[in-house]
Design an enzyme around this catalytic site. Sequence first.
Site, PDB file in Angstrom:
ATOM      1  N   ASP A  77       0.791  -1.241   0.000  1.00 16.67           N
ATOM      2  CA  ASP A  77       0.000   0.000   0.000  1.00 16.67           C
ATOM      3  C   ASP A  77       0.822   1.289   0.000  1.00 16.67           C
ATOM      4  OD1 ASP A  77      -2.423  -1.197  -0.221  1.00 16.67           O
ATOM      5  OD2 ASP A  77      -2.936  -1.098   1.912  1.00 16.67           O
ATOM      6  N   LYS A 108       3.484   1.070  -4.909  1.00 15.58           N
ATOM      7  CA  LYS A 108       4.302   0.459  -5.963  1.00 15.58           C
ATOM      8  C   LYS A 108       3.543   0.388  -7.289  1.00 15.58           C
ATOM      9  CE  LYS A 108       4.768  -3.287  -3.522  1.00 15.58           C
ATOM     10  NZ  LYS A 108       4.165  -2.883  -2.242  1.00 15.58           N
ATOM     11  N   THR A 109       2.358  -0.193  -7.214  1.00 18.70           N
ATOM     12  CA  THR A 109       1.562  -0.348  -8.440  1.00 18.70           C
ATOM     13  C   THR A 109       1.191   1.010  -9.006  1.00 18.70           C
ATOM     14  OG1 THR A 109       0.692  -2.429  -7.600  1.00 18.70           O
ATOM     15  CG2 THR A 109      -0.514  -1.419  -9.408  1.00 18.70           C
ATOM     16  N   HIS A 156       7.929  -8.158  -4.763  1.00 20.62           N
ATOM     17  CA  HIS A 156       8.632  -9.071  -3.888  1.00 20.62           C
ATOM     18  C   HIS A 156       8.704 -10.490  -4.406  1.00 20.62           C
ATOM     19  CE1 HIS A 156       9.395  -6.423  -0.526  1.00 20.62           C
ATOM     20  NE2 HIS A 156       8.215  -5.886  -0.766  1.00 20.62           N
TER      21      HIS A 156
HETATM   22  P1  GDP Z   1       1.085  -1.114  -3.506  1.00 22.84           P
HETATM   23  O1  GDP Z   1       0.456  -2.100  -2.582  1.00 22.84           O
HETATM   24  O2  GDP Z   1       2.430  -0.695  -3.002  1.00 22.84           O
HETATM   25  O3  GDP Z   1       1.115  -1.553  -4.931  1.00 22.84           O
HETATM   26  O4  GDP Z   1       0.198   0.223  -3.420  1.00 22.84           O
HETATM   27  P2  GDP Z   1      -0.893   0.767  -4.425  1.00 22.84           P
HETATM   28  O5  GDP Z   1      -0.271   1.376  -5.631  1.00 22.84           O
HETATM   29  O6  GDP Z   1      -1.916  -0.272  -4.653  1.00 22.84           O
HETATM   30  O7  GDP Z   1      -1.478   1.977  -3.575  1.00 22.84           O
HETATM   31  C1  GDP Z   1      -2.117   1.778  -2.349  1.00 22.84           C
HETATM   32  C2  GDP Z   1      -3.080   2.903  -2.081  1.00 22.84           C
HETATM   33  O8  GDP Z   1      -2.377   4.136  -1.969  1.00 22.84           O
HETATM   34  C3  GDP Z   1      -4.088   3.110  -3.213  1.00 22.84           C
HETATM   35  O9  GDP Z   1      -5.327   3.423  -2.644  1.00 22.84           O
HETATM   36  C4  GDP Z   1      -3.532   4.278  -3.968  1.00 22.84           C
HETATM   37  O10 GDP Z   1      -4.526   5.036  -4.625  1.00 22.84           O
HETATM   38  C5  GDP Z   1      -2.877   5.080  -2.877  1.00 22.84           C
HETATM   39  N1  GDP Z   1      -1.771   5.895  -3.376  1.00 22.84           N
HETATM   40  C6  GDP Z   1      -0.723   5.467  -4.108  1.00 22.84           C
HETATM   41  N2  GDP Z   1       0.101   6.487  -4.383  1.00 22.84           N
HETATM   42  C7  GDP Z   1      -0.439   7.594  -3.830  1.00 22.84           C
HETATM   43  C8  GDP Z   1      -0.044   8.971  -3.777  1.00 22.84           C
HETATM   44  O11 GDP Z   1       0.972   9.394  -4.321  1.00 22.84           O
HETATM   45  N3  GDP Z   1      -0.846   9.798  -3.073  1.00 22.84           N
HETATM   46  C9  GDP Z   1      -1.983   9.386  -2.460  1.00 22.84           C
HETATM   47  N4  GDP Z   1      -2.702  10.266  -1.796  1.00 22.84           N
HETATM   48  N5  GDP Z   1      -2.380   8.112  -2.499  1.00 22.84           N
HETATM   49  C10 GDP Z   1      -1.629   7.225  -3.166  1.00 22.84           C
HETATM   50 MG    MG Z   2       0.565  -3.409  -5.782  1.00 22.47          MG
END
Ligand code: GDP
Ligand code: MG
Length: 370
Positions: free
Chosen positions: A89, A92-93, A137
């Site tokens: 969260d 990354k994605t 990962h």
């Molecule tokens: P991952 O698990 O690392 O792949 O994370 P995700 O890309 O799925 O992002 C997790 C959550 O964080 C999602 O609800 C995204 O919309 C939010 N998010 C990701 N990047 C940002 C950002 O730069 N700003 C904000 N406010 N939210 C973000």
């Molecule tokens: Mg992800």
Amino acid sequence: PETITIQELANRMAERAVDVIKLLMQQGQMLKINDVIDADTAEIIATEMGHTVKRVSEADVEEGLYGADDDPADLKPRPPVVTIMGHVDHGKTSLLDAIREANVVSGEAGGITQHIGAYQAKAPDGQVITFIDTPGHEAFTSMRARGAKVTDLVVLVVAADDGVMPQTVEAINHARAAEVPIIVAINKIDKPEADPSRVRNDLLRQDIVVESMGGDTLEVEVSALKHLNLEKLLEAIQLQAEVLELTANPDRPAEGIVIEAKLDKGRGPVATVLVQRGTLNVGDILVCGAEPGKVRALVDDHGRSIQSAGPATPVEVLGLDGTPEAGDRFAVVDSDARAREISDYRQRKKRERLQARGGGAKTSLEQMMS
Ligand code: GDP
Ligand code: MG
């Protein structure tokens, strides 16, 4: 020690397993068809049954498969291969998607990218960067566990509203074990509660000293959501890549690694591979993990059909006989016969590994009888 099941030994001699068992019994060994014997015993049995024994090792079969080291004169610059890692969260994605989208907009008009497990983007100076787009990962660890070096650089995503978390530390450890430099992307700086300096301090506790604190780890504050500072991040990657002086010889039969593979209903086995050296061409004969094949088509990260793919290029390969596994290596060979020889050997080894596991035996085969 090398072992073989009685069944497999019988198969390879084209004899009946029961005759092998009888011979073993005469020697005082009471064994069943799925039991394993060591290579020396197998050799005695085979010789007694009138077969000539030739022990073949993996090194023999695969001799010359992965070409010798390149002459430094043949090495040319190649794009860096980047993996994005970080706590769940932390974005990354989102970051991978944001970079891809930003690039499509500035690149081909209205181009629709296709998800193939990796893609290429351009840094502001026009240089190409290859991103591995599989769930960070798992891909990284499973490939590393198999000894494959896939990535040149890790972008460590840390959410500015959350700081360093357990999987951040894990990612740092993976990157360190692989001796791959880290660039820190402090994400979510658009959030009111974002606290980038806390991230920097957290990192310090992990012995990562970022540039703004006098260290040499590049850091960039970004927002994947608002597309803030993405170009700066690409620049940092490019900068770090230049230091690494990444090169490969494009003028040789291709070698590389499988990033993803699936069985597609319409297209058959489809493997996304990363070419690591040489150039892969339509029509090339290859062996990919335990699967032989002939490249029927190559599809790039934009879904376009291409004729060839050079070093650090991710590409979908169509034309394999079966579906390989992520982390498998591939190599182009000069004949169908060679591809079959290697794949037969690997299939056999795979079977034996499974049997050994199923039968509770402890070792896998390094050498075998043929
Ligand atoms: P991952 O698990 O690392 O792949 O994370 P995700 O890309 O799925 O992002 C997790 C959550 O964080 C999602 O609800 C995204 O919309 C939010 N998010 C990701 N990047 C940002 C950002 O730069 N700003 C904000 N406010 N939210 C973000
Ligand atoms: Mg992800």
